[in-house]
Design an enzyme around this catalytic site. Structure first.
Site, mmCIF file in Angstrom:
data_model
loop_
_atom_site.group_PDB
_atom_site.id
_atom_site.type_symbol
_atom_site.label_atom_id
_atom_site.label_comp_id
_atom_site.label_asym_id
_atom_site.label_seq_id
_atom_site.Cartn_x
_atom_site.Cartn_y
_atom_site.Cartn_z
ATOM 1 N N HIS A 318 74.788 -18.419 53.871
ATOM 2 C CA HIS A 318 73.498 -17.884 54.335
ATOM 3 C C HIS A 318 72.318 -18.789 54.024
ATOM 4 O O HIS A 318 71.177 -18.411 54.297
ATOM 5 C CB HIS A 318 73.221 -16.522 53.701
ATOM 6 C CG HIS A 318 74.197 -15.469 54.064
ATOM 7 N ND1 HIS A 318 73.996 -14.593 55.119
ATOM 8 C CD2 HIS A 318 75.395 -15.145 53.540
ATOM 9 C CE1 HIS A 318 75.030 -13.769 55.197
ATOM 10 N NE2 HIS A 318 75.896 -14.092 54.257
ATOM 11 N N LYS A 509 59.178 -9.157 55.422
ATOM 12 C CA LYS A 509 60.348 -9.875 54.918
ATOM 13 C C LYS A 509 60.077 -10.257 53.468
ATOM 14 O O LYS A 509 58.954 -10.086 52.983
ATOM 15 C CB LYS A 509 60.611 -11.130 55.753
ATOM 16 C CG LYS A 509 59.360 -11.997 55.976
ATOM 17 C CD LYS A 509 59.603 -13.138 56.942
ATOM 18 C CE LYS A 509 59.584 -12.744 58.401
ATOM 19 N NZ LYS A 509 60.867 -12.835 59.082
ATOM 20 N N ARG A 510 61.113 -10.771 52.747
ATOM 21 C CA ARG A 510 60.872 -11.257 51.391
ATOM 22 C C ARG A 510 59.706 -12.256 51.416
ATOM 23 O O ARG A 510 59.561 -12.999 52.393
ATOM 24 C CB ARG A 510 62.128 -11.982 50.857
ATOM 25 C CG ARG A 510 63.292 -11.097 50.535
ATOM 26 C CD ARG A 510 64.471 -11.909 49.997
ATOM 27 N NE ARG A 510 65.113 -12.703 51.029
ATOM 28 C CZ ARG A 510 65.558 -13.942 50.875
ATOM 29 N NH1 ARG A 510 65.433 -14.549 49.695
ATOM 30 N NH2 ARG A 510 66.132 -14.605 51.852
ATOM 31 N N LYS A 515 59.189 -18.868 54.381
ATOM 32 C CA LYS A 515 58.946 -17.878 55.437
ATOM 33 C C LYS A 515 57.498 -17.919 55.912
ATOM 34 O O LYS A 515 57.147 -17.370 56.933
ATOM 35 C CB LYS A 515 59.335 -16.483 54.958
ATOM 36 C CG LYS A 515 60.852 -16.352 54.698
ATOM 37 C CD LYS A 515 61.221 -14.961 54.272
ATOM 38 C CE LYS A 515 62.689 -14.807 53.892
ATOM 39 N NZ LYS A 515 63.586 -14.570 55.045
ATOM 40 N N LYS A 621 65.515 -6.980 65.094
ATOM 41 C CA LYS A 621 65.099 -5.569 65.007
ATOM 42 C C LYS A 621 63.774 -5.356 65.737
ATOM 43 O O LYS A 621 63.588 -4.369 66.453
ATOM 44 C CB LYS A 621 64.948 -5.153 63.535
ATOM 45 C CG LYS A 621 66.277 -5.130 62.789
ATOM 46 C CD LYS A 621 66.121 -5.203 61.272
ATOM 47 C CE LYS A 621 67.447 -5.611 60.646
ATOM 48 N NZ LYS A 621 67.338 -6.052 59.243
HETATM 49 C C1 26Q Z 1 71.463 -16.006 43.784
HETATM 50 C C2 26Q Z 1 71.676 -16.350 42.464
HETATM 51 C C3 26Q Z 1 71.097 -15.610 41.437
HETATM 52 C C4 26Q Z 1 70.324 -14.510 41.751
HETATM 53 C C5 26Q Z 1 70.121 -14.154 43.064
HETATM 54 C C6 26Q Z 1 70.678 -14.917 44.079
HETATM 55 C C7 26Q Z 1 70.431 -14.553 45.491
HETATM 56 C C8 26Q Z 1 70.399 -13.222 45.888
HETATM 57 C C9 26Q Z 1 70.138 -12.877 47.203
HETATM 58 C C10 26Q Z 1 70.202 -15.511 46.463
HETATM 59 C C11 26Q Z 1 69.960 -15.159 47.773
HETATM 60 C C12 26Q Z 1 69.921 -13.831 48.165
HETATM 61 C C13 26Q Z 1 69.639 -13.385 49.513
HETATM 62 C C14 26Q Z 1 69.619 -14.156 50.556
HETATM 63 C C15 26Q Z 1 69.332 -13.676 51.905
HETATM 64 O O1 26Q Z 1 68.965 -12.539 52.123
HETATM 65 N N1 26Q Z 1 69.521 -14.536 52.909
HETATM 66 C C16 26Q Z 1 69.280 -14.190 54.299
HETATM 67 O O2 26Q Z 1 70.507 -13.771 54.879
HETATM 68 C C17 26Q Z 1 70.294 -13.270 56.184
HETATM 69 C C18 26Q Z 1 71.621 -12.746 56.689
HETATM 70 O O3 26Q Z 1 72.448 -13.805 57.063
HETATM 71 C C19 26Q Z 1 69.723 -14.319 57.090
HETATM 72 O O4 26Q Z 1 69.398 -13.721 58.316
HETATM 73 C C20 26Q Z 1 68.469 -14.961 56.485
HETATM 74 O O5 26Q Z 1 68.066 -16.058 57.267
HETATM 75 C C21 26Q Z 1 68.749 -15.393 55.056
HETATM 76 O O6 26Q Z 1 67.556 -15.840 54.435
#
Ligand code: 26Q
Length: 791
Positions: A318, A509-510, A515, A621
């Site tokens: 991702h 979004k986050r 972004k 969405k």
């Molecule tokens: C990693 C290590 C330690 C703590 C947290 C994390 C962590 C947690 C969540 C790293 C990343 C995330 C989330 C990532 C995320 O939401 N990515 C999104 O995934 C979507 C689904 O594929 C995509 O549409 C987005 O582009 C992407 O940003």
């Protein structure tokens, strides 16, 4: 709620386990995050009982929607990745595919976001405070998960066996949540793990008088599921995250093996019966754990175990941002998972020998692809483990998959052509249109029926209706009603009155630099500056709506939240603006809030720096609910633009190739600053302390980052192009009928971005199963009161 839950679980009771459909592997979807959304209304809709239930309650003076508001929204995820997991599970159930989601039952989900004086304050999200009516504790499902200790050479018949003498033991117990297909018979399971002490209290310590010690060990165990880590977590507390990941994958892999052994006894057939899909690298320790179980516990030879393992796994990537690719220090493994470290080293040995044989004399490639990063502190590259240990690796949009193959993982693409495939993300229309936007659904149904709920491509039939003025008028009236409802929420939550006929410009979004919430904020400030200086000519009324959470340790993102609030305070009250521009920040973004905001949006902001957003799903969405997109050519935006027609999409900014070139040749932020008067005035205004009079230099770090700091996310580089594009947006909005026509074409055109389509592609390209929605429903799971037959 209890009644509806009974209706669902009744279906569990009625079925015993049956064989899987011909050719279908059972999908085990491992994800550290799930954002399922609330289940009451959604479940009633799936059962076809929503209307009758609503009517019956009304007869007793009760309002179903008011009752529904009482339900907690499980925030067991950060954003897109967690919501994607929920959409894919929904679609698997809808398509009749046997699937289990595996995750963690966090006691507190992602923090609740409060705003104080414009600053984000984090509070614990106690979603389980009143209990969770949808979960069924499966107390009989208990697995032992071990940590620490050492490895000793045991006695083997042919080769010496290794034995892991662990120092710590935790039990994992399951809580099941039903995942119901739409009007289909399929009922799948989301299985979330919770830790339990192996021994209720450490009695010896307790009796020896070490009460504190006994309790602190217990606390350490409970901390395994205490919180969900935010996506941009700082290194502090990372060891706990590592333990969480192992806790959850160990329990999941043990459960998968147990389920498999109920079906078949030859472990060699595991990859034919089951596929373990890992959602990013977060669950990638599962690869080492399956190897350990096969080799150490089931006594398979290494090669046979490896053959089973790598055919059982598939990995979805991702992100390609180097700082977001997971690496774990070898010392974590040494102290917590010594046996897994040996296994990873052995996998690496085999792998590097194979590479050396295939690329003789090329020592550089060995360093690049190794599982071990030897530079500085030794670390394990989890993405490399996930790639080597999987049968397929997929990206989440065409652009992202291409980048993956051409840049970050180019060596692996050369070694294993065919391993990398694309499955562009999708969303479930049943949640994001049917439940979220009932009035629009009514209008769509009046023209094309509602087969699209299970056959999403049917939504394309809406396109010709865009040419019908009566339909357009009805569409506009519905959007206006949705905006009115949203305006009431804004008034309640932000204390700001907004004009419902203004352009609802939405960025939800986050909060992250890539972004680029800052880019739209700079645009807002530029517009504001024109009001201030009396140079705004015939402006189109606009309401800029922001929502999203900043990771608690991400100072720049938190400062952006503060800037949004301070700009809002000034703009919303300056008489020079005359109410023609409003800025609001809706606190505590969640699935529930997304469902409220999205149907009311006119404009969808998808403006990431090209090459950074793997896919995006908010873009889908919003388009599905009739918003036009202003977006960069990044992630799934590129495919959405082609699908809805390039004339119905506002594209701007540097392309992926241009962004790469800009960076390579040194992007000149100062030249952008001096070259665009709007930009210069905007940055000067922020730097002057106009929005923070009591602390004039508060936002200096933002201005410095954009200028002296080199503007790594190319905000200034894209600013002029963005401004010109926004002018085209405004011009079109002044023609509401034409705007509505294009919005309808977006609804129809985005039909290919459903998660049903994505699941079919996973089945075809990754899981190699035959998916037939008409196959008779097959249930693997039964209710808790008939445990004997349950998986
Ligand atoms: C990693 C290590 C330690 C703590 C947290 C994390 C962590 C947690 C969540 C790293 C990343 C995330 C989330 C990532 C995320 O939401 N990515 C999104 O995934 C979507 C689904 O594929 C995509 O549409 C987005 O582009 C992407 O940003």
């Amino acid at each position: 709620m209890a009644l509806v839950r009974e209706l669902v679980t009744e279906q569990w009771v009625n079925r015993a386990e049956s064989p899987r459909p011909a050719g279908a592997r059972r999908v085990c979807y491992l994800s550290m995050e799930f954002l399922p959304g609330r289940l009451l209304v959604y479940t009633l809709q799936k059962l076809g009982l929503y209307e009758s239930c609503r009517r019956t309650l009304a007869e007793h003076g009760l309002d179903l929607d008011t009752i529904a508001e009482l339900e907690a929204d499980p925030a067991l995820g950060n954003g897109g990745l967690g919501r994607l997991a929920a959409c894919l599970l929904d679609s698997m159930a809808n398509l009749g595919l046997p699937a289990y989601g595996y995750g963690i039952r966090y006691d507190c989900g992602l923090f609740a976001q409060h705003i104080e004086d414009g600053w984000q304050i984090e509070r614990p999200d106690r979603w389980l405070f009143h209990g969770n009516p949808w979960e069924i504790p499966r107390r009989e499902l208990l697995y032992s998960v071990k940590f620490g200790g050492r490895v000793v050479e045991g006695s083997g018949d042919v080769v010496p066996r290794r034995e892991w003498i662990a120092a710590e033991e935790v039990l994992a117990t399951a809580y099941d949540i039903p995942v119901l297909g739409y009007q289909s018979q399929r009922l799948n399971t989301l299985r979330l793990w919770s830790p339990r002490a192996a021994h209720e209290l450490d009695l010896r310590s307790f009796n020896d008088g070490d009460h504190g010690g006994a309790f602190s060990r217990r606390n350490a165990i409970e901390s395994l599921s205490q919180i969900l880590y935010p996506s941009d977590a700082t290194p502090a507390g990372r060891e706990l995250r590592f333990k969480q990941e192992f806790f959850f994958v160990s329990a999941s892999v043990q459960d998968i093996l147990r389920r498999f052994q109920r079906i078949d006894c030859s472990l060699d057939r595991l990859p034919e019966e089951m596929v373990i899909q890992i959602n990013d690298t977060h669950p990638s320790l599962a690869i080492a754990e399956l190897m350990r179980l096969l080799v150490d516990v089931h006594h398979l030879e290494w090669e046979r175990a490896w053959n089973i393992t790598r055919r059982s796994f598939a990995y979805t990537n991702h992100t390609l941002m180097p700082e977001a690719l997971e690496v774990w220090p070898v010392r974590f493994f040494e102290t917590l998972l010594p046996r897994h470290l040996q296994i990873i080293y052995e996998i690496n040995d085999w792998f590097l020998r194979e590479v050396a044989w295939r690329r003789p004399g090329d020592s550089a490639i060995l360093r690049r692809v190794s599982l071990v990063d030897e530079e500085g502190e030794r670390r394990i590259r989890m993405a490399h483990l996930a790639i080597i240990g999987s049968q397929r690796v997929n990206g989440v949009s065409k652009a992202h998959t291409n980048l993956m193959k051409q840049t970050t993982f180019a060596d692996f693409q050369a070694l294993y052509p065919g391993k990398f495939v694309n499955v562009t993300n999708g969303i479930t229309f049943r949640r994001w249109l049917h439940e979220a936007n009932p009035d629009l659904v009514g209008l769509i149904r009046s023209r094309i029926g509602d087969r699209w709920l299970t056959q999403p491509d049917d939504l394309a039939a809406l396109a010709p209706h865009a040419e019908d003025p009566v339909f357009r008028a009805a569409f506009r009236a519905i959007k206006r009603e949705n905006k009115k409802r949203m305006a009431a929420i804004i008034a309640r939550e932000c204390g700001v009155t907004v004009d419902i006929d203004s352009l609802f410009d939405v960025q939800i979004k986050r909060i992250h630099e890539y972004k680029r919430q800052l880019l739209s904020l700079l645009h807002v400030v530029a517009l504001y500056n024109r009001f201030r200086t009396g140079t705004a000519a015939a402006p189109t009324p606009r309401t800029a709506i922001f929502a999203g959470k900043a990771a608690p340790g991400y100072a720049m993102a938190k400062l952006v939240v503060k800037l949004i609030h301070d700009v809002a305070d000034v703009v919303n009250s300056d008489p020079a603006v005359g109410g023609l521009l409003k800025v609001v920040f809706i606190p505590d973004y969640s699935v529930r809030k997304a469902q409220n905001i999205i149907p009311a949006a006119d404009l969808s902001e998808q403006i990431s720096t090209a090459g950074h957003e793997a896919s995006g799903t908010g873009n889908m969405k919003l388009a599905l609910n009739g918003a036009l997109t202003i977006g960069t050519l990044d992630g799934a935006n590129i495919e959405i633009r082609e699908a809805v027609g390039i004339e119905n999409f506002f594209a701007f900014g540097a392309s992926i190739e241009e962004a790469v070139a800009l960076r390579a040749n040194g992007h000149d932020a100062w030249a952008c600053y001096h070259g665009d008067a709007d930009l210069k005035d905007t940055l000067d205004l922020i730097a002057s302390g106009h929005f923070s009079p009591s602390r004039p230099d508060l936002f200096q770090p933002i201005v410095d980052m954009l200028t002296k700091g080199g503007d790594s996310y190319l905000v200034l580089a894209d600013f002029s192009s963005y401004l010109r594009c926004q002018e085209r947006v405004e011009a079109l909005y002044r023609d509401p009928d034409e705007w509505a026509r294009r919005a309808i074409l977006n609804v129809a055109g985005v039909c290919g971005f459903s998660s049903d389509r994505a699941v079919r592609q996973y089945a075809e390209l990754v899981w190699k199963t035959d998916v037939d929605p008409n196959v008779p429903a097959i249930f693997e799971m039964v209710a808790p009161n008939v445990f004997a037959a349950a998986e």
